[in-house]
Design an enzyme around this catalytic site. Structure first.
Site: not given
Ligand code: NAP
Length: 248
Positions: A149, A153
């Site tokens: 990851y 990133k």
């Molecule tokens: P999340 O709640 O897990 O939501 C991610 C979404 O992306 C889910 O709906 C997932 O679908 C979808 N997804 C996964 N693989 C996919 C694919 N191949 N094609 C289309 N959609 C796909 O994550 P989040 O926390 O909102 O994170 C959103 C972004 O921010 C990500 O890039 C993550 O790495 C980044 N981020 C998050 C955090 C944090 O603390 N939460 C921190 C830094 C960066 P499914 O549910 O069907 O798998």
């Protein structure tokens, strides 16, 4: 106002971003793996008075991406905003990390952002205007258990800077947002993996965050909204850490 595509917008940061961009006056294509979950976000946007469509697509699959973008163009109009937000975790210490866990994370984050941007950029070039926002993470600076990851990133940051250099002359900006700890299903899964309750994980994280609270999806949506503004056209190739304090 334009058409905005937000990937991974069924929930979490993507859903909050889709709703925020709709509130800013844009029509929204909600892309996610699961169509019924994406539909829930699209319905919420439609109830707020903007146009929205839900599209099931895997951002790591070229055919799926191509047909999704074609649907956006025919049903909502050419996209002027792209938010590459879809993401997955496959955390493990390096010595236990499988090749498949490495490949999955690379494919969704890096191949996904590459395929989506490649499919969308010609529409932005034609319009001489575009806003691309890519989701990086504070994990780009290194994080135990996240070799895959953090590499993806950090890669997103280099990808973003290159987009800024190549596409700037066409009125297109590209920026990255690197969130810190945000309360979503993704961080709930991290708590499960670590064998602690979500409340315990939040408390431990908050003790390290200068503003003394955990982030919420709307914190990131606000930063995306800022980069997509008309008057943000001179800001490109930047990485904005949205983490409740400084990161370097
Ligand atoms: P999340 O709640 O897990 O939501 C991610 C979404 O992306 C889910 O709906 C997932 O679908 C979808 N997804 C996964 N693989 C996919 C694919 N191949 N094609 C289309 N959609 C796909 O994550 P989040 O926390 O909102 O994170 C959103 C972004 O921010 C990500 O890039 C993550 O790495 C980044 N981020 C998050 C955090 C944090 O603390 N939460 C921190 C830094 C960066 P499914 O549910 O069907 O798998």
């Amino acid at each position: 106002m334009t058409t905005a595509i937000v990937t991974g917008a069924a929930r979490g940061i993507g859903a909050a971003t889709a709703l925020r961009l709709a509130a800013d006056g844009h029509d929204i294509a909600v892309i996610d793996l699961d169509e019924s979950a994406a539909t829930a976000t699209a319905e919420e946007i439609k109830a707020s008075g903007r146009r929205a469509i839900a599209i099931a697509a895997d951002v790591a699959d070229a055919t799926s991406v191509q047909s999704a973008v074609e649907r956006v163009v025919s049903e909502l109009g050419a996209p002027g905003i792209l938010v590459n937000n879809a993401g997955v975790l496959r955390d493990n210490l390096l010595f236990k990390m499988s090749e498949s866990d490495w490949d999955t994370v690379m494919n969704v984050h890096l191949r996904g952002a590459f395929l989506m941007t490649k499919a969308v950029q010609s529409h932005m070039v034609d319009a001489s205007w575009g806003r691309i926002v890519n989701l990086s993470s504070t994990s780009a600076l290194g994080n135990r258990g996240q070799a895959n990851y953090s590499a993806a990133k950090a890669g997103i940051q280099g990808f973003t800077k290159t987009l800024a250099i190549e596409l700037g002359r066409y009125g297109i900006t590209a920026n990255a947002i690197a969130p810190g700890f945000i309360q979503t299903d993704m961080t709930r899964a991290t708590a499960d993996r670590l064998g602690v309750s979500f409340e315990q994980l939040v408390e431990a994280q908050v003790s390290q965050i200068p503003v003394a609270r955990a982030g919420v999806p709307d914190d990131i949506a606000a930063a995306v909204s800022f980069f997509c503004r008309e008057d943000a056209g001179f800001i490109s190739g930047q990485v904005l850490y949205v983490a409740g304090g400084p990161k370097s």
